[in-house]
Design a protein around this motif. Structure first.
Motif, PDB file in Angstrom:
ATOM      1  N   PHE A 106      10.593   0.510   9.053  1.00  0.00           N
ATOM      2  CA  PHE A 106      10.413   1.556  10.062  1.00  0.00           C
ATOM      3  C   PHE A 106      10.151   0.961  11.441  1.00  0.00           C
ATOM      4  CE2 PHE A 106       8.259   4.910  12.382  1.00  0.00           C
ATOM      5  CZ  PHE A 106       9.006   6.026  12.041  1.00  0.00           C
ATOM      6  N   GLN A 107       9.320  -0.065  11.507  1.00  0.00           N
ATOM      7  CA  GLN A 107       8.974  -0.637  12.803  1.00  0.00           C
ATOM      8  C   GLN A 107      10.143  -1.391  13.436  1.00  0.00           C
ATOM      9  OE1 GLN A 107       5.298  -2.844  12.643  1.00  0.00           O
ATOM     10  NE2 GLN A 107       4.090  -0.974  12.440  1.00  0.00           N
ATOM     11  N   ALA A 108      11.131  -1.771  12.619  1.00  0.00           N
ATOM     12  CA  ALA A 108      12.329  -2.383  13.183  1.00  0.00           C
ATOM     13  C   ALA A 108      13.223  -1.345  13.856  1.00  0.00           C
ATOM     14  CB  ALA A 108      13.115  -3.099  12.080  1.00  0.00           C
ATOM     15  N   LEU A 109      13.051  -0.077  13.468  1.00  0.00           N
ATOM     16  CA  LEU A 109      13.881   1.001  14.021  1.00  0.00           C
ATOM     17  C   LEU A 109      13.176   1.777  15.119  1.00  0.00           C
ATOM     18  CD1 LEU A 109      15.339   2.414  10.676  1.00  0.00           C
ATOM     19  CD2 LEU A 109      16.533   0.971  12.327  1.00  0.00           C
ATOM     20  N   VAL A 110      11.866   1.933  15.010  1.00  0.00           N
ATOM     21  CA  VAL A 110      11.108   2.758  15.953  1.00  0.00           C
ATOM     22  C   VAL A 110      10.010   1.925  16.584  1.00  0.00           C
ATOM     23  CG1 VAL A 110       9.737   4.850  16.232  1.00  0.00           C
ATOM     24  CG2 VAL A 110      11.581   4.792  14.547  1.00  0.00           C
ATOM     25  N   VAL A 112       3.264   8.990   3.996  1.00  0.00           N
ATOM     26  CA  VAL A 112       4.263   9.049   5.073  1.00  0.00           C
ATOM     27  C   VAL A 112       3.806   8.201   6.256  1.00  0.00           C
ATOM     28  CG1 VAL A 112       5.347  10.567   6.767  1.00  0.00           C
ATOM     29  CG2 VAL A 112       5.188  11.281   4.384  1.00  0.00           C
ATOM     30  N   ILE A 113       2.529   8.301   6.592  1.00  0.00           N
ATOM     31  CA  ILE A 113       2.009   7.507   7.716  1.00  0.00           C
ATOM     32  C   ILE A 113       2.081   6.018   7.397  1.00  0.00           C
ATOM     33  CG2 ILE A 113      -0.078   6.975   9.036  1.00  0.00           C
ATOM     34  CD1 ILE A 113      -0.829   9.912   8.841  1.00  0.00           C
ATOM     35  N   SER A 114       1.763   5.650   6.147  1.00  0.00           N
ATOM     36  CA  SER A 114       1.832   4.232   5.777  1.00  0.00           C
ATOM     37  C   SER A 114       3.261   3.703   5.848  1.00  0.00           C
ATOM     38  CB  SER A 114       1.264   4.034   4.368  1.00  0.00           C
ATOM     39  OG  SER A 114       2.102   4.627   3.388  1.00  0.00           O
ATOM     40  N   ALA A 115       4.243   4.594   5.623  1.00  0.00           N
ATOM     41  CA  ALA A 115       5.643   4.170   5.736  1.00  0.00           C
ATOM     42  C   ALA A 115       5.986   3.745   7.157  1.00  0.00           C
ATOM     43  CB  ALA A 115       6.568   5.293   5.280  1.00  0.00           C
ATOM     44  N   MET A 116       5.264   4.305   8.127  1.00  0.00           N
ATOM     45  CA  MET A 116       5.536   3.973   9.523  1.00  0.00           C
ATOM     46  C   MET A 116       5.015   2.594   9.905  1.00  0.00           C
ATOM     47  SD  MET A 116       4.754   7.707  11.206  1.00  0.00           S
ATOM     48  CE  MET A 116       5.567   9.157  10.521  1.00  0.00           C
ATOM     49  N   TRP A 120       0.831  -1.204   0.000  1.00  0.00           N
ATOM     50  CA  TRP A 120       0.000   0.000   0.000  1.00  0.00           C
ATOM     51  C   TRP A 120       0.866   1.254   0.000  1.00  0.00           C
ATOM     52  CZ3 TRP A 120      -4.773   0.435  -1.388  1.00  0.00           C
ATOM     53  CH2 TRP A 120      -5.647  -0.642  -1.236  1.00  0.00           C
ATOM     54  N   HIS A 121       1.990   1.206   0.694  1.00  0.00           N
ATOM     55  CA  HIS A 121       2.877   2.373   0.758  1.00  0.00           C
ATOM     56  C   HIS A 121       3.384   2.748  -0.636  1.00  0.00           C
ATOM     57  CE1 HIS A 121       5.938   5.156   2.045  1.00  0.00           C
ATOM     58  NE2 HIS A 121       6.878   4.417   1.498  1.00  0.00           N
ATOM     59  N   SER A 122       3.810   1.753  -1.409  1.00  0.00           N
ATOM     60  CA  SER A 122       4.332   2.052  -2.741  1.00  0.00           C
ATOM     61  C   SER A 122       3.225   2.536  -3.682  1.00  0.00           C
ATOM     62  CB  SER A 122       5.016   0.811  -3.321  1.00  0.00           C
ATOM     63  OG  SER A 122       4.100  -0.268  -3.409  1.00  0.00           O
ATOM     64  N   LEU A 123       2.045   1.955  -3.594  1.00  0.00           N
ATOM     65  CA  LEU A 123       0.932   2.389  -4.447  1.00  0.00           C
ATOM     66  C   LEU A 123       0.486   3.805  -4.101  1.00  0.00           C
ATOM     67  CD1 LEU A 123      -1.187  -0.904  -4.521  1.00  0.00           C
ATOM     68  CD2 LEU A 123       0.304   0.002  -6.324  1.00  0.00           C
TER      69      LEU A 123
END
Length: 238
Positions: free
Chosen positions: A199-203, A190-194, A135-138
């Motif tokens: 991202f979830q491996a870092l934050v 941007v929100i979907s990237a989170m 979904w993030h890429s689309l």
């Protein structure tokens, strides 16, 4: 006489809140100014934090979050908010210079967006991973398309001789509408990237929720500014 007094007190509706008491009026104005300043700071902070997390240069993909946050979180936000009279650091009185600066930010946005897109494609090609499967890429593709569309509308506004005089006001509305849609799509992207694995491996934990709020507040400020500027104004008759 009463009719004359009523007509002299008629004012156009705006987002500043006419009709309130003087104390509430000034409080509302200062809250708006603080909101604009906070939106500037949050957009810059999001770019800095994203750059720290991605550590640009460690891989091809590491440049993707940096370029995209710089373009869509910072330049896009600054390019819209510079037209705000409520706390914008770009205090040009001349609209001509505001338009020029707006175009500068939009040009940097397109360059950053194309560069970030290129880094992402190159990274997946090297790793032999499929493209546009999330979904993030689309959403990212939709955001880029809306951004290019509003830029095309902006080109016609920058060179009004290319269009008829009667089409100019309508094109301004189309440009603002496309800009609002592009900004909202960028915020959702941007929100979907989170929610991605990277991202979830870092934050994690509380910091993740803080990151989640960072793009939302500037989006609310930008949406309020655009709708307040382009929604039809009505007269207060009572």
């Amino acid at each position: 006489m009463a009719r004359g007094m009523r007509s002299s007190l008629d004012v156009e509706y705006s987002a500043v809140g006419e009709g309130l008491g003087m104390r509430e009026f000034w409080l509302y104005v200062w809250l708006r100014r603080l909101a604009v300043v906070a939106a500037h700071i949050m957009s810059l902070g999001l770019v800095i934090l994203t750059s720290i997390l991605s550590r640009p240069g460690t891989s091809l993909f590491s440049w993707h979050p940096v370029c995209m946050s710089l373009g869509f979180c910072l330049c896009m936000t600054q390019g819209i908010l510079l037209f705000s009279a409520d706390g914008s650091p770009f205090c040009f009185k001349s609209r001509k210079w505001k338009v020029r600066l707006h175009w500068f930010f939009q040009a940097v946005l397109l360059v950053c967006g194309a560069t970030g897109f290129g880094f992402m494609v190159a990274s997946k090609n090297i790793k032999e991973l499929p493209h546009f499967t999330s979904w993030h890429s689309l959403l990212g593709v939709a955001t880029m398309a809306a951004t290019v569309l509003q830029a095309i509308c902006g080109v016609f506004l920058l060179f009004p001789k290319l269009i008829s005089t009667h089409s100019f006001p309508r094109l301004r509305l189309y440009h603002a509408t496309c800009g609002l849609v592009a900004y909202l799509l960028a915020t959702i992207t941007v929100i979907s990237a989170m929610f991605t694995d990277w991202f979830q491996a870092l934050v994690r934990d509380t910091i993740w929720y803080i990151f989640l709020l960072l793009p939302l507040f500037p989006a609310l400020v930008v949406m309020n500014q655009i709708t307040s500027a382009f929604l039809p104004k009505k007269k207060i008759t009572s």
